[in-house]
Scaffold this motif. Structure first.
Motif, mmCIF file in Angstrom:
data_model
loop_
_atom_site.group_PDB
_atom_site.id
_atom_site.type_symbol
_atom_site.label_atom_id
_atom_site.label_comp_id
_atom_site.label_asym_id
_atom_site.label_seq_id
_atom_site.Cartn_x
_atom_site.Cartn_y
_atom_site.Cartn_z
ATOM 1 N N ALA A 199 0.849 -1.182 0.000
ATOM 2 C CA ALA A 199 0.000 0.000 0.000
ATOM 3 C C ALA A 199 0.889 1.238 0.000
ATOM 4 C CB ALA A 199 -0.910 0.003 1.213
ATOM 5 N N GLU A 200 0.485 2.250 -0.731
ATOM 6 C CA GLU A 200 1.235 3.501 -0.799
ATOM 7 C C GLU A 200 1.026 4.369 0.442
ATOM 8 O OE1 GLU A 200 3.205 4.870 -3.353
ATOM 9 O OE2 GLU A 200 3.180 2.896 -4.288
ATOM 10 N N GLY A 250 4.905 6.889 10.114
ATOM 11 C CA GLY A 250 4.502 8.143 9.478
ATOM 12 C C GLY A 250 3.825 7.978 8.136
ATOM 13 N N LEU A 251 2.794 7.177 8.046
ATOM 14 C CA LEU A 251 2.070 7.013 6.788
ATOM 15 C C LEU A 251 1.154 8.205 6.533
ATOM 16 C CD1 LEU A 251 0.938 3.288 7.087
ATOM 17 C CD2 LEU A 251 2.717 4.190 5.597
ATOM 18 N N ASN A 302 -1.869 6.894 10.305
ATOM 19 C CA ASN A 302 -0.521 6.502 10.724
ATOM 20 C C ASN A 302 -0.416 5.001 10.972
ATOM 21 O OD1 ASN A 302 -1.043 5.865 13.531
ATOM 22 N ND2 ASN A 302 -1.085 8.067 13.971
ATOM 23 N N GLY A 303 0.793 4.535 11.102
ATOM 24 C CA GLY A 303 1.042 3.104 11.261
ATOM 25 C C GLY A 303 0.399 2.504 12.495
ATOM 26 N N ARG A 304 0.332 3.259 13.568
ATOM 27 C CA ARG A 304 -0.311 2.762 14.794
ATOM 28 C C ARG A 304 -1.808 2.554 14.572
ATOM 29 N NH1 ARG A 304 0.612 0.460 19.829
ATOM 30 N NH2 ARG A 304 -1.451 0.466 20.742
ATOM 31 N N GLN A 305 -2.445 3.511 13.895
ATOM 32 C CA GLN A 305 -3.871 3.383 13.595
ATOM 33 C C GLN A 305 -4.122 2.175 12.688
ATOM 34 O OE1 GLN A 305 -4.075 7.373 12.055
ATOM 35 N NE2 GLN A 305 -5.581 7.957 13.626
#
Length: 62
Positions: A19-20, A43-44, A48-51
């Motif tokens: 996924a981008e 930091g996506l 974000n990565g945690r979500q």
């Protein structure tokens, strides 16, 4: 970095879904595709990565 990891996993015979950004990752989690391992960046864009990891733990729900 993502491309290197994807290449290494492919060489080991794994099927990789990419996924981008966070929303694309969430769409994969919400699809019928089985996910055995989630690798994400903190930091996506968009989610974000945690979500994204939390959504994975709850079956793709935010």
């Amino acid at each position: 970095m993502r491309n290197l990891i994807v290449e290494m996993l492919h060489e080991q015979g794994y099927r990789v879904l990419q996924a981008e950004d966070g929303p694309q990752g969430l769409a994969i989690l919400q699809s019928e595709q089985p996910v055995d391992l989630l690798l994400t960046d903190v930091g996506l864009p968009g989610l974000n990565g945690r979500q994204l990891a939390d959504a994975c733990a709850t079956g793709g729900r935010i």
